[in-house]
Design a protein around this motif. Structure first.
Motif, mmCIF file in Angstrom:
data_model
loop_
_atom_site.group_PDB
_atom_site.id
_atom_site.type_symbol
_atom_site.label_atom_id
_atom_site.label_comp_id
_atom_site.label_asym_id
_atom_site.label_seq_id
_atom_site.Cartn_x
_atom_site.Cartn_y
_atom_site.Cartn_z
ATOM 1 N N GLU A 607 23.288 30.514 34.303
ATOM 2 C CA GLU A 607 24.527 31.065 34.271
ATOM 3 C C GLU A 607 25.565 30.925 35.330
ATOM 4 N N TRP A 608 26.755 31.065 35.069
ATOM 5 C CA TRP A 608 27.885 30.905 36.525
ATOM 6 C C TRP A 608 28.862 32.005 36.400
ATOM 7 N N ASN A 609 28.947 32.804 35.039
ATOM 8 C CA ASN A 609 30.009 33.518 34.985
ATOM 9 C C ASN A 609 29.924 35.051 35.377
ATOM 10 N N TYR A 610 29.729 35.156 36.687
ATOM 11 C CA TYR A 610 29.413 36.325 37.094
ATOM 12 C C TYR A 610 30.637 37.126 37.850
ATOM 13 N N ALA A 611 30.598 38.401 37.883
ATOM 14 C CA ALA A 611 31.621 39.406 38.725
ATOM 15 C C ALA A 611 30.736 39.955 39.498
ATOM 16 N N LEU A 612 31.154 40.028 40.872
ATOM 17 C CA LEU A 612 30.334 40.677 41.900
ATOM 18 C C LEU A 612 30.687 42.258 41.887
ATOM 19 N N ALA A 613 29.730 43.281 42.023
ATOM 20 C CA ALA A 613 29.730 44.323 42.074
ATOM 21 C C ALA A 613 29.495 44.925 43.591
ATOM 22 N N ILE A 614 30.650 44.826 44.214
ATOM 23 C CA ILE A 614 30.654 45.195 45.529
ATOM 24 C C ILE A 614 31.858 45.875 46.116
ATOM 25 N N ASP A 615 31.647 46.604 47.039
ATOM 26 C CA ASP A 615 33.031 47.133 47.898
ATOM 27 C C ASP A 615 33.492 46.131 48.604
ATOM 28 N N ARG A 616 34.709 45.625 48.523
ATOM 29 C CA ARG A 616 35.248 44.713 49.365
ATOM 30 C C ARG A 616 35.388 45.055 50.693
ATOM 31 N N ILE A 657 20.160 30.104 54.903
ATOM 32 C CA ILE A 657 20.746 31.350 54.523
ATOM 33 C C ILE A 657 20.780 31.661 53.221
ATOM 34 N N VAL A 658 20.266 32.684 52.383
ATOM 35 C CA VAL A 658 20.494 33.131 51.332
ATOM 36 C C VAL A 658 20.874 34.809 51.361
ATOM 37 N N LEU A 659 21.911 34.925 50.561
ATOM 38 C CA LEU A 659 22.496 36.388 50.539
ATOM 39 C C LEU A 659 22.187 36.925 49.158
ATOM 40 N N LYS A 660 21.666 38.190 49.114
ATOM 41 C CA LYS A 660 21.608 38.695 47.684
ATOM 42 C C LYS A 660 22.471 39.915 47.489
ATOM 43 N N VAL A 661 23.078 39.832 46.399
ATOM 44 C CA VAL A 661 24.304 40.771 46.133
ATOM 45 C C VAL A 661 24.117 41.036 44.274
ATOM 46 N N LYS A 662 24.690 42.352 44.202
ATOM 47 C CA LYS A 662 24.747 42.770 43.024
ATOM 48 C C LYS A 662 25.967 42.246 42.076
ATOM 49 N N ALA A 663 25.826 41.956 41.005
ATOM 50 C CA ALA A 663 26.617 41.313 40.000
ATOM 51 C C ALA A 663 26.614 41.699 38.454
ATOM 52 N N ARG A 664 27.592 41.478 37.705
ATOM 53 C CA ARG A 664 27.282 41.567 36.348
ATOM 54 C C ARG A 664 27.997 40.435 35.617
ATOM 55 N N GLN A 665 27.410 39.739 34.663
ATOM 56 C CA GLN A 665 27.855 38.623 33.761
ATOM 57 C C GLN A 665 29.188 39.223 33.284
ATOM 58 N N VAL A 666 30.040 37.974 33.106
ATOM 59 C CA VAL A 666 31.231 38.471 32.426
ATOM 60 C C VAL A 666 31.250 37.310 31.168
ATOM 61 N N PRO A 667 30.850 37.603 29.982
ATOM 62 C CA PRO A 667 30.751 36.809 28.955
ATOM 63 C C PRO A 667 31.851 36.277 28.574
ATOM 64 N N SER A 688 27.785 44.151 30.388
ATOM 65 C CA SER A 688 26.465 43.411 31.078
ATOM 66 C C SER A 688 25.972 44.175 31.985
ATOM 67 N N PRO A 689 24.608 44.041 32.039
ATOM 68 C CA PRO A 689 23.631 44.883 33.112
ATOM 69 C C PRO A 689 23.949 44.493 34.408
ATOM 70 N N GLU A 690 23.685 45.272 35.375
ATOM 71 C CA GLU A 690 23.800 44.886 36.830
ATOM 72 C C GLU A 690 22.644 44.068 36.863
#
Length: 711
Positions: A607-616, A657-667, A688-690
């Motif tokens: 899947e590719w349709n994710y929104a980031l759950a971050i503090d900008r 380098i790999v970054l791991k970050v929290k996100a939620r899918q946006v159907p 969608s769950p985090e």
């Protein structure tokens, strides 16, 4: 024509700044005049310098490039250039009839006429081939270029090979490198013949002879010829041939957001004026990227500050209207907009790199070098496969499907998005070979006070003359841009006093610099050059620790892009590669492709349709550093062709380098035809769950999301 002094550009900053992506350093505007972000005001270049600058009446350049071969790539950068040397660059003459049977090596009339584009192909390839051969000191590459150069250097009348002045100007661009590498004085004489030919035809109305928008190409190698020979008529000749072209671009860069001819605002080409021919009201991307150097080059002759100022204005305007992640502007074939699914032609990126290298050499502004790093470490490697056997014509920031399909291009065809041998048109096939070797050649330059400047960073070894002609060697040990630490080992024959200027990128706001055994680090200001002037002794060490932080950039629809140092990070999407039919025209017959040549269709396996759950303002990520491999921009599992192999095999190692970050899918975020749909306006609501997703360097991706919504 309106002329404004640079100090009055504060109004432009106020009107554009809020909407601009953070590509160009806005501190160049308004309060700080051009030059103040460099190490000092421009100093006169000494008459008996180690490296000669411009002759009078030309102004001196801020810095002078070192001879080809003075800078040698090491570490991952050497690996990358070796990958290129083993890829298409060294095999094109065997595969491609345009190179195999060519007027550029004596097959008169072959693959050069009658249209204006084809004649440029072989000079563009030779530019990359000869520079790569010189940087690597590679005899095999030199032998490939030899039959072309031995013929080209004997041509008395350029029109007997091709009437295209643009094609001959591309030859002129690499004559300085060829001369550095070989010492062949025929290169100097050929430059004069090209300039004389330009003088004869510069008012021609024949499209096969002249492309007026590109006459500024004459300036860089025309100056080189003049500086070597002192032929007194050359400055006047160059002014006569290029002035109208330069003035046209100068006016365009300074005026196009305001003059109705050049847009009252920045439109979408398809919806705003769908019934008007594009070339009557907008510009071809490659022309714009090539021309962003012309007013700066002309400034050396005109001494008119409005020339160089127009380029700074133009870059701000282009960023606002067409800026894309990775430092590029959209141009699929024509300038388009800021939507992340708009394409950018490979040739646009190559030409912008060339222009910025020239602008940096002349003006010395660190913001030019910042963007060079963004382009060479993101946009350029992303538009090629990791083995440098295939390329795209058009890349996208949000690219979730690579396929043959109709897309929202402005002039390019349905093949422009695939990675292949010659998607859409063969110009990018010819032009993909010069960015990496030219980048190496521009990493260090000479300064007016007999020192050196570290312009852009990466692993390399430099040999140069400093001070009163003493020899110095500097080994730059680093995995930059995959690391934020650089170690410089300085070796001199004897203690020697000279300065070294270290560029501190705009994104390095916590930099520390330590010299040899000093206990207290220095804290240089980002966006400047930091001068270290001392008596250098054999074995001295300088350590730069940039201490990069992950940062965010706001994009269209309040989307966000993620960056660390010069690198942008994109969603890791599972990539499924499928080879699709490839035919290479040879002698008007279609023959099977040799090993290595392939067209790739790539479909998403995750899947590719994710929104980031971050503090900008304070993005929280987990960073994983891996070993930088011999194919630095390859992903684990990506099919690559290694030297000597007759098939493509999956790469077994991961990206640096790999970054791991929290996100939620946006159907609700779905495909729009063959593209990712428009990025939903942030913040988005989703049930969608985090989850945790992985981001990888932009240049390591063939599928990607670079602009994300946020929750």
């Amino acid at each position: 024509m309106r002329r404004r002094e640079f100090c009055k550009l504060a109004a432009v900053k106020a009107s554009l700044g809020a909407a601009l992506p953070a590509f160009f350093d806005l501190r160049l505007l308004g309060e700080i005049p051009l030059g103040a972000t460099s190490h000092e005001a421009s100093a006169p270049w000494p008459a008996r310098a180690n490296y000669a600058n411009n002759r009078a009446p030309l102004l001196s350049k801020k810095y002078v490039r070192l001879p080809l071969g003075a800078i040698h790539p090491e570490g991952w950068l050497h690996d990358q250039l070796t990958v290129q040397a083993n890829g298409l660059t060294s095999h094109l003459g065997e595969i491609w009839d345009t190179a195999r049977i060519s007027a550029w090596k004596g097959d008169i009339g072959q693959h050069v006429t009658p249209e204006c584009c084809t004649p440029r192909f072989i000079p563009r390839w030779l530019e990359g081939l000869t520079t790569l051969a010189g940087v690597l000191n590679n005899d095999h590459l030199k032998a490939i270029a030899h039959p072309y150069m031995q013929y080209i250097l004997t041509v008395e009348n350029p029109a007997t090979v091709s009437p295209s002045l643009c094609a001959w100007s591309h030859v002129g661009r690499f004559l300085p490198d060829y001369y550095d590498s070989t010492g062949d004085a025929r290169a100097i004489k050929l430059a004069r013949r090209i300039l004389d030919y330009a003088d004869r035809v510069h008012e021609s109305n024949d499209n096969t002879v002249l492309e007026p928008t590109r006459l500024g190409m004459l300036l860089s190698f025309g100056y080189w010829y003049y500086n070597l020979t002192g032929d007194s008529d050359v400055p006047t000749l160059l002014e006569r041939c290029t002035k109208n072209c330069v003035e046209d671009w100068k006016n365009y860069f300074a005026h196009f957001p305001e003059d109705p001819k050049y847009f009252v605002h920045f439109p979408d080409l398809t919806t705003e004026k769908p019934n008007e021919p594009l070339d009557q009201w907008t510009r071809q991307g490659v022309d714009v990227n090539q021309a962003i150097q012309y007013p700066v080059q002309h400034y050396l002759m005109s001494k008119d500050v409005a020339d160089k100022n127009s380029v700074i204005e133009g870059m701000l305007n282009l960023d606002k209207g067409y800026g894309q992640v990775g430092g590029r502007w959209s141009g699929d074939e024509w300038l388009a907009n800021t939507d992340p699914t708009q394409g950018t032609e490979l040739c646009d990126i190559e030409e912008l790199l060339f222009s910025l290298e020239k602008n940096f050499e002349i003006l010395g502004e660190p913001a030019f070098a910042d963007r060079i790093e963004q382009l060479i470490y993101n946009s350029f490697p992303a538009t090629c496969t990791a083995d440098v056997w295939a390329h795209q014509y058009d890349q996208q920031a949000n690219q979730v499907l690579v396929s043959v399909a109709n897309r929202h291009w402005h002039g390019n065809d349905h093949t422009a998005n695939i990675y292949g041998f010659s998607p859409n048109l063969e110009c990018c096939l010819a032009n993909m070979h010069s960015p990496w070797p030219r980048h190496v050649q521009s990493m260090w330059m000479a300064t007016a006070d007999a020192g050196l400047v570290a312009a852009t960073y990466g692993p390399c070894h430099i040999r140069a003359k400093v001070a009163d002609g003493s020899n110095v060697e500097i080994t730059e040990q680093t995995d930059y841009p995959f690391s934020d630490r650089i170690r410089f080992a300085v070796h001199t024959e004897k203690p020697c006093s000279f300065p070294i200027y270290f560029r501190i990128p705009s994104w390095a706001n916590r930099a520390e610099l330590t010299i040899s055994n000093e206990s207290n680090p220095r804290h240089p200001q980002n966006g400047t050059f930091f001068k270290v002037d001392r008596v250098w002794k054999p074995g001295d060490i300088v350590t730069l620790n940039f201490k990069f932080k992950v940062r965010t950039e706001n994009r269209k629809n309040n989307a966000v892009a993620i960056a660390w140092g010069p690198l942008y990070f994109v969603l890791r999407i599972g990539e499924s590669f499928t080879s699709i039919p490839l035919d290479i025209p040879r002698s008007n017959n279609v023959v099977p492709a040799p090993p290595g040549c392939v067209n790739w269709q790539i479909t998403p396996a995750t899947e590719w349709n994710y929104a980031l759950a971050i503090d900008r303002n304070n993005p929280q990520v987990t960073m994983i550093a891996n070993k930088t491999t011999s194919m630095p921009f390859a992903q684990n599992g990506e099919p690559v062709k290694q030297p000597g192999a007759n098939e493509f095999l999956p790469w077994q190692q991961d990206v640096p380098i790999v970054l791991k970050v929290k996100a939620r899918q946006v159907p609700e975020w779905v495909m729009n035809g063959a593209n990712a749909g428009e990025v939903p306006s942030s913040p988005v609501h989703t049930d969608s769950p985090e989850t945790q997703i992985e981001l990888i360097p932009y240049g390591c991706s063939r599928l990607r999301i670079a602009e994300f919504p946020t929750v």
